[in-house]
Design a protein around this motif. Structure first.
Motif, PDB file in Angstrom:
ATOM      1  N   HIS A 253      24.211   0.348  19.996  1.00  0.00           N
ATOM      2  CA  HIS A 253      24.086   0.481  18.533  1.00  0.00           C
ATOM      3  C   HIS A 253      25.241  -0.277  17.877  1.00  0.00           C
ATOM      4  N   ARG A 254      24.962  -1.490  17.418  1.00  0.00           N
ATOM      5  CA  ARG A 254      26.032  -2.350  16.891  1.00  0.00           C
ATOM      6  C   ARG A 254      26.616  -1.841  15.568  1.00  0.00           C
ATOM      7  N   PHE A 255      25.886  -0.899  14.917  1.00  0.00           N
ATOM      8  CA  PHE A 255      26.379  -0.371  13.643  1.00  0.00           C
ATOM      9  C   PHE A 255      27.061   0.992  13.793  1.00  0.00           C
ATOM     10  N   ALA A 256      27.342   1.412  15.035  1.00  0.00           N
ATOM     11  CA  ALA A 256      27.889   2.757  15.271  1.00  0.00           C
ATOM     12  C   ALA A 256      29.182   3.001  14.487  1.00  0.00           C
ATOM     13  N   SER A 257      30.089   2.032  14.512  1.00  0.00           N
ATOM     14  CA  SER A 257      31.377   2.196  13.808  1.00  0.00           C
ATOM     15  C   SER A 257      31.175   2.181  12.296  1.00  0.00           C
ATOM     16  N   VAL A 258      30.251   1.353  11.833  1.00  0.00           N
ATOM     17  CA  VAL A 258      29.946   1.291  10.396  1.00  0.00           C
ATOM     18  C   VAL A 258      29.388   2.633   9.926  1.00  0.00           C
ATOM     19  N   GLU A 259      28.467   3.201  10.713  1.00  0.00           N
ATOM     20  CA  GLU A 259      27.852   4.469  10.328  1.00  0.00           C
ATOM     21  C   GLU A 259      28.876   5.609  10.330  1.00  0.00           C
ATOM     22  N   ARG A 260      29.910   5.506  11.174  1.00  0.00           N
ATOM     23  CA  ARG A 260      30.955   6.527  11.179  1.00  0.00           C
ATOM     24  C   ARG A 260      31.691   6.554   9.835  1.00  0.00           C
ATOM     25  N   VAL A 261      31.880   5.382   9.248  1.00  0.00           N
ATOM     26  CA  VAL A 261      32.533   5.293   7.934  1.00  0.00           C
ATOM     27  C   VAL A 261      31.647   5.935   6.859  1.00  0.00           C
ATOM     28  N   PHE A 262      30.350   5.611   6.895  1.00  0.00           N
ATOM     29  CA  PHE A 262      29.423   6.210   5.932  1.00  0.00           C
ATOM     30  C   PHE A 262      29.323   7.727   6.136  1.00  0.00           C
ATOM     31  N   GLY A 263      29.476   8.182   7.389  1.00  0.00           N
ATOM     32  CA  GLY A 263      29.445   9.611   7.701  1.00  0.00           C
ATOM     33  C   GLY A 263      30.555  10.365   6.988  1.00  0.00           C
ATOM     34  N   ILE A 264      31.764   9.780   6.959  1.00  0.00           N
ATOM     35  CA  ILE A 264      32.896  10.388   6.227  1.00  0.00           C
ATOM     36  C   ILE A 264      32.550  10.501   4.743  1.00  0.00           C
ATOM     37  N   LEU A 265      31.979   9.425   4.218  1.00  0.00           N
ATOM     38  CA  LEU A 265      31.609   9.376   2.795  1.00  0.00           C
ATOM     39  C   LEU A 265      30.611  10.479   2.441  1.00  0.00           C
ATOM     40  N   MET A 266      29.662  10.733   3.351  1.00  0.00           N
ATOM     41  CA  MET A 266      28.596  11.702   3.067  1.00  0.00           C
ATOM     42  C   MET A 266      29.092  13.140   3.015  1.00  0.00           C
ATOM     43  N   ILE A 267      30.181  13.445   3.724  1.00  0.00           N
ATOM     44  CA  ILE A 267      30.745  14.796   3.664  1.00  0.00           C
ATOM     45  C   ILE A 267      31.235  15.084   2.239  1.00  0.00           C
ATOM     46  N   PHE A 268      31.879  14.077   1.617  1.00  0.00           N
ATOM     47  CA  PHE A 268      32.351  14.229   0.235  1.00  0.00           C
ATOM     48  C   PHE A 268      31.177  14.411  -0.729  1.00  0.00           C
ATOM     49  N   THR A 269      30.145  13.588  -0.557  1.00  0.00           N
ATOM     50  CA  THR A 269      29.003  13.678  -1.486  1.00  0.00           C
ATOM     51  C   THR A 269      28.289  15.021  -1.326  1.00  0.00           C
ATOM     52  N   ALA A 270      28.222  15.535  -0.093  1.00  0.00           N
ATOM     53  CA  ALA A 270      27.550  16.822   0.150  1.00  0.00           C
ATOM     54  C   ALA A 270      28.275  17.962  -0.573  1.00  0.00           C
ATOM     55  N   CYS A 271      29.607  18.000  -0.474  1.00  0.00           N
ATOM     56  CA  CYS A 271      30.401  19.050  -1.140  1.00  0.00           C
ATOM     57  C   CYS A 271      30.217  19.001  -2.658  1.00  0.00           C
ATOM     58  N   ALA A 272      30.346  17.800  -3.210  1.00  0.00           N
ATOM     59  CA  ALA A 272      30.279  17.650  -4.659  1.00  0.00           C
ATOM     60  C   ALA A 272      28.876  17.930  -5.203  1.00  0.00           C
ATOM     61  N   MET A 273      27.840  17.476  -4.482  1.00  0.00           N
ATOM     62  CA  MET A 273      26.472  17.713  -4.933  1.00  0.00           C
ATOM     63  C   MET A 273      26.137  19.202  -4.888  1.00  0.00           C
ATOM     64  N   ALA A 274      26.660  19.900  -3.872  1.00  0.00           N
ATOM     65  CA  ALA A 274      26.416  21.343  -3.771  1.00  0.00           C
ATOM     66  C   ALA A 274      27.028  22.076  -4.962  1.00  0.00           C
ATOM     67  N   PHE A 275      28.253  21.688  -5.356  1.00  0.00           N
ATOM     68  CA  PHE A 275      28.912  22.318  -6.507  1.00  0.00           C
ATOM     69  C   PHE A 275      28.109  22.070  -7.788  1.00  0.00           C
ATOM     70  N   ALA A 276      27.739  20.817  -8.013  1.00  0.00           N
ATOM     71  CA  ALA A 276      26.999  20.458  -9.231  1.00  0.00           C
ATOM     72  C   ALA A 276      25.643  21.166  -9.268  1.00  0.00           C
ATOM     73  N   HIS A 277      24.974  21.233  -8.100  1.00  0.00           N
ATOM     74  CA  HIS A 277      23.659  21.877  -8.029  1.00  0.00           C
ATOM     75  C   HIS A 277      23.765  23.372  -8.309  1.00  0.00           C
ATOM     76  N   GLY A 278      24.759  24.023  -7.681  1.00  0.00           N
ATOM     77  CA  GLY A 278      24.931  25.458  -7.884  1.00  0.00           C
ATOM     78  C   GLY A 278      25.183  25.808  -9.337  1.00  0.00           C
ATOM     79  N   SER A 279      26.012  24.996  -9.996  1.00  0.00           N
ATOM     80  CA  SER A 279      26.357  25.266 -11.392  1.00  0.00           C
ATOM     81  C   SER A 279      25.170  25.060 -12.321  1.00  0.00           C
ATOM     82  N   ASN A 280      24.234  24.196 -11.928  1.00  0.00           N
ATOM     83  CA  ASN A 280      23.110  23.866 -12.800  1.00  0.00           C
ATOM     84  C   ASN A 280      21.895  24.756 -12.545  1.00  0.00           C
TER      85      ASN A 280
END
Length: 425
Positions: A253-280
């Motif tokens: 998988h030549r994109f394995a290292s690239v996907e690891r970077v996006f994986g870090i990014l997705m943890i942040f988006t998951a936390c923030a989206m959960a907060f915004a969703h709960g409040s709404n």
């Protein structure tokens, strides 16, 4: 008035039970939508996603869920039509909560991602049109909500398609995708910070009395410069984290290292989206509950606005958390794994596309559904890889469940309304 005076305590206890049940449905179905992309892309495991969502959904729902909520949900019913008989309002809101909760339970068991907003709207329209009178419903408002079925997924799908195509062109389809990822991912992180900040400022903080006035006119205009700065902070943090990710050769998988970077990014988006969703979206459960509580505690006075006591918000927040923990995994699996195959880069495009749609809707007053938005975003990412990448059978089932939601909520609500009317007189 006599019925309220005689059975007020019992009606209030029933409202709390049904409000909790409805919030359980929001947790089991709607919260799972927000977490589905993170699980499907393997950025988080199901257990991690449920833990993240439980913490941030609870914080969003309890801290930013609302000081004041519209008791007549989204202005769908004319309050004046029930001013002489407040018990009809109480029966109706009890029926709406029980009907929407029942439909969400059925959908969650089946693994269908449906709209909690449309469930409660359908239920309120049902009891009002049949139990009170067709004129009691503001039909133009219902028509606007129905239009969002098409608008939400189309807009989110288009944005997500464009985002993933940019990831493909700028990063994935290049000679050195890892180095290109290091260069461009901080820019995407700025976009994530900007969009999530906008969602939180426009939707998440709208009820707690926090007013940001930078002298720029509208709330949307005031939120833009603050979100721009939040985006820069997220980009700076992102740049630091990206610099620490080392390239690891992987022949399979030549994109394995690239996907690891996006994986870090997705943890942040998951936390923030959960907060915004709960409040709404906690408002879908606590709005009708507040209507019943206000009517009962005031001795039968119906108000279009009512103060929202802390205990009502707690009922909604706890219900959401219990629903997610006990049954959320079913819809998470549908959204994350059964529509199209997701990787962190695809999941990121879908999540950012959904967040962007929510922001655009907030700025323009467009009515949208979180569920329809996220599913549309995932479809957009799937289309970017070709029609063969989509599971058309699953998509067909999801679309059918969307069409059924309003009439299902309405039908159940009518049955429950006349049941309560028969029991209490």
């Amino acid at each position: 008035m006599e019925i309220i005076a005689e059975h007020g305590t019992l009606l209030l206890i029933l409202a709390c039970m049904f409000g909790f049940f409805m919030a359980w449905g929001v947790g089991a179905n709607d919260v799972a939508n927000a977490m589905g992309t993170s699980v499907g892309s393997k950025a988080l495991t199901i257990k991690q996603a449920i833990l993240v969502a439980m913490v941030f959904e609870f914080l969003g729902a309890y801290l930013a869920g609302g000081e004041v909520t519209a008791t007549i949900r989204q202005g769908i019913i004319d309050a004046e039509s029930m001013s002489g008989r407040p018990e009809l309002m109480v029966y109706g809101m009890l029926s709406a909560l029980l009907a929407a909760g029942t439909w969400l339970m059925i959908a969650s068991i089946k693994g269908w991602p449906v709209s909690t907003t449309h469930s409660i709207v359908g239920a309120i329209v049902g009891f009002a049109a049949v139990g009170i009178g067709v004129d009691a419903v503001h039909w133009e408002k219902v028509g606007t909500i129905a239009a969002s079925w098409l608008v939400s997924p189309l807009l989110a799908g288009t944005i997500s398609f464009a985002l993933f195509m940019s990831v493909k062109i700028l990063i994935l389809d290049t000679e050195d995708p890892f180095q290109r990822a290091k260069r461009f991912i901080p820019i995407y992180m700025w976009m994530v910070g900007f969009m999530i900040s906008m969602v939180t400022l426009l939707k998440g903080l709208k009820h707690i009395g926090v007013e940001m006035d930078l002298g720029l006119g509208s709330k949307f205009a005031n939120a833009v410069p603050l979100s721009f700065l939040v985006g820069l902070l997220v980009a700076a943090l992102g740049g630091f984290l990206v610099s620490r990710v080392k390239y690891v050769p992987n022949s399979q998988h030549r994109f394995a290292s690239v996907e690891r970077v996006f994986g870090i990014l997705m943890i942040f988006t998951a936390c923030a989206m959960a907060f915004a969703h709960g409040s709404n979206d906690v408002a879908n459960a606590v709005g009708p509950l507040a209507a019943v509580a206000n009517t009962v505690l005031s001795g039968g006075m119906i108000a279009s606005q009512a103060p929202l006591p802390w205990w009502i918000l707690l009922v909604g927040a706890l219900g959401i958390v219990v629903g997610l923990a006990t049954y959320g995994w079913k819809v998470i699996m549908t959204v994350g794994r059964k529509i199209t195959e997701l990787t962190p880069s695809r999941g990121f495009a879908a999540e950012l596309g959904a967040a962007s749609t929510v922001v655009l809707a907030s700025g323009t007053g467009l009515p949208i559904s979180t569920t329809h938005t996220l599913v549309g975003a995932i479809l957009g990412v799937g289309f970017a890889r070709g029609i063969a990448a989509l599971n058309l059978r699953t998509i067909g089932t999801i679309f059918m469940s969307w069409i059924i939601t309003l009439p299902a909520g309405a039908g159940l609500s009518i049955i429950f309304f006349f049941t309560f009317k028969g029991i209490f007189g």
